[in-house]
Design an enzyme around this catalytic site. Structure first.
Site, short mmCIF file in Angstrom:
data_model
loop_
_atom_site.label_atom_id
_atom_site.label_comp_id
_atom_site.label_asym_id
_atom_site.label_seq_id
_atom_site.Cartn_x
_atom_site.Cartn_y
_atom_site.Cartn_z
N GLN A 134 0.82 -1.21 0.00
CA GLN A 134 0.00 0.00 0.00
C GLN A 134 0.86 1.26 0.00
OE1 GLN A 134 -1.99 0.86 3.73
NE2 GLN A 134 -3.86 1.41 2.66
N GLY A 135 0.60 2.17 -0.92
CA GLY A 135 1.32 3.43 -0.97
C GLY A 135 0.43 4.60 -0.63
N SER A 137 0.51 6.44 3.08
CA SER A 137 1.08 7.38 4.05
C SER A 137 2.29 8.10 3.47
CB SER A 137 1.50 6.64 5.32
OG SER A 137 0.38 6.09 5.96
N SER A 169 4.08 -1.14 4.73
CA SER A 169 4.22 -2.47 5.33
C SER A 169 4.51 -3.52 4.28
CB SER A 169 2.93 -2.84 6.07
OG SER A 169 2.59 -1.87 7.03
N GLU A 252 -10.47 -3.07 4.22
CA GLU A 252 -9.46 -3.43 5.20
C GLU A 252 -10.09 -3.74 6.55
OE1 GLU A 252 -6.95 -0.26 6.51
OE2 GLU A 252 -5.30 -1.59 7.04
N SER A 390 -4.01 7.71 12.23
CA SER A 390 -3.70 8.09 13.61
C SER A 390 -4.96 8.45 14.41
CB SER A 390 -2.75 9.30 13.61
OG SER A 390 -3.44 10.44 13.15
N GLU A 392 -5.55 11.12 15.95
CA GLU A 392 -5.97 12.49 15.65
C GLU A 392 -6.85 12.52 14.41
OE1 GLU A 392 -2.95 11.51 16.33
OE2 GLU A 392 -2.34 12.62 18.12
#
Length: 410
Positions: A134-135, A137, A169, A252, A390, A392
């Protein structure tokens, strides 16, 4: 019909499939199998590869995909039943990258991909000819996907990509990466994004491993310097990448809503045994914190059943998945902190086997109940409120999309 069968919330057809899965597990797993966490790390890698091949031969990698694309043509509820039984048995549902390859990208292609993309990519995902990561972040955007800065521009019949991704990951195990990138730099935040399918082994793509707090290399930085993919390698329409990304992330968190509480329940059982061993089970403060952990597992189970009901009926979980993510990541940190407090000095100078390999986000069934394992788990749990969105970001989503509060200043 047995009393257990009568008590099941699932229809008879799903319970009949459950029986078939249990028979399959009984026939295929080694005698005395206690779960993936009970075998050493180096043996886990070998087991996972062999287990994935077994699942592929028996058409159990993507049971709810249509048969025309290599699936078993069963229902999402059957897929959930299989995930539940595999979780109980302590075996993975596929290889290390299949969460990205099958669950996330494959399911998204089934919904939004062109017929050519489905015919080409889906069988190759199942055969492991193509392995995906996965690209999403980025260093300065974190998990704020709308802040993505990696760009792609059209050059003839190709997209040309420039930028950087991070926390990718298992990128070092992948052959391909799905990249969320900005294709309209003048559009506001999420309206100028596209999702591209990119081959890793090409000029202009560089992977660099990142070492985690526990000393392992699961994550990578990925640099794009003029990397290319064909114009047809886009999922959905140009500049519609935000919708693709939200759909992909929903896949996911689909069946995980049901299986994660099961795995956290296994963690709690180990924690109670730890408290008994350290003679802390009678301590009022420990008892209160254990009760809070148990309460959390039940809350996650209830939330999970609601989410799964939506998912198996074809409805997107949507913004509610942020509540789940926020809840389980903070529960995990509180619970592993309790384990460290119970162990005292043993948590600082851990002994015995550690987590023994891959554990994301919950410990694998069969994980040793040692100070080494809990110390590893405690360290890994520090990142739980950062990865996969995150806390936040999750709170912003909950505030804006569920509670209707004004948008946070960005």
């Amino acid at each position: 019909m047995t009393s257990e069968r009568a008590a099941s919330p699932y229809p008879d057809s799903a319970e009949e499939f459950r029986q078939r899965v249990q028979e399959f597990l009984s026939a295929q797993l080694p005698a005395g199998w206690n779960g993936l966490g009970s075998i050493p790390t180096e043996e886990q890698v070998v087991f996972i590869d062999a287990w994935r091949a077994t699942l592929h031969r028996n058409n159990l990698l993507a049971v709810s995909w249509p048969e025309s694309y290599g699936g078993a043509g069963l229902t999402p509820l059957d897929q959930l039943v299989l995930a539940e039984e595999f979780t109980k048995a302590g075996v993975p549902q596929g290889g290390l990258n299949d969460n990205f390859s099958i669950q996330m990208l494959g399911s998204t292609l089934l919904k939004f991909g062109t017929e050519d993309q489905k015919q080409y990519y889906l069988p190759r995902i199942l055969s492991k000819d193509d392995v995906w990561c996965q690209g999403f972040s980025e260093p300065e955007a974190g998990s704020d996907l709308a802040g993505v800065r990696t760009r792609a521009h059209r050059d003839g019949d190709e997209w040309v990509i420039e930028g950087q991704k991070t926390w990718t990951s298992y990128g070092h195990l992948a052959t391909h990466i799905f990249v969320l990138c900005r294709t309209d730099p003048d559009a506001v935040r999420h309206r100028g994004l596209s999702l591209l399918l990119v081959k890793i082994d090409q000029p202009g793509v560089t992977l660099r491993p990142l070492k985690t707090l526990t000393g392992e290399e699961e994550f990578n930085e990925v640099f794009f310097d003029g990397a290319r993919c064909a114009v047809e390698s886009i999922v959905g329409e140009v500049n519609d990448g935000w919708r693709m990304a939200m759909t992909l992330l929903g896949f996911e968190r689909g069946e995980a809503a049901a299986t994660l509480p099961m795995k956290f329940g296994q963690d709690l059982e180990r924690l109670v045994q730890l408290a008994i061993r350290y003679d802390k089970a009678g301590d009022d403060t420990v008892r209160q914190r254990l009760a809070r952990s148990a309460e959390g597992v039940e809350q996650m189970r209830s939330m999970g059943m609601r989410a799964v009901s939506q998912w198996v009926n074809g409805h997107e979980i949507g913004a509610e998945s942020s509540i789940h993510k926020l809840f389980w990541s903070e529960w995990l940190q509180e619970t592993t902190e309790l384990a460290m407090d119970i162990m005292g000095i043993d948590g600082i100078i851990p002994t015995g086997d550690g987590l023994q390999g891959m554990s994301f986000p919950a410990a694998e069934a069969g994980t040793p109940n040692t100070s080494g394992a809990w110390a590893d788990y405690f360290l890994r749990a520090r990142a739980a409120t950062i990865y996969a969105g995150s806390s936040e970001i999750q709170r912003n989503i909950i505030g804006e999309r569920i509670l209707g509060l004004p948008k946070d200043a960005r």
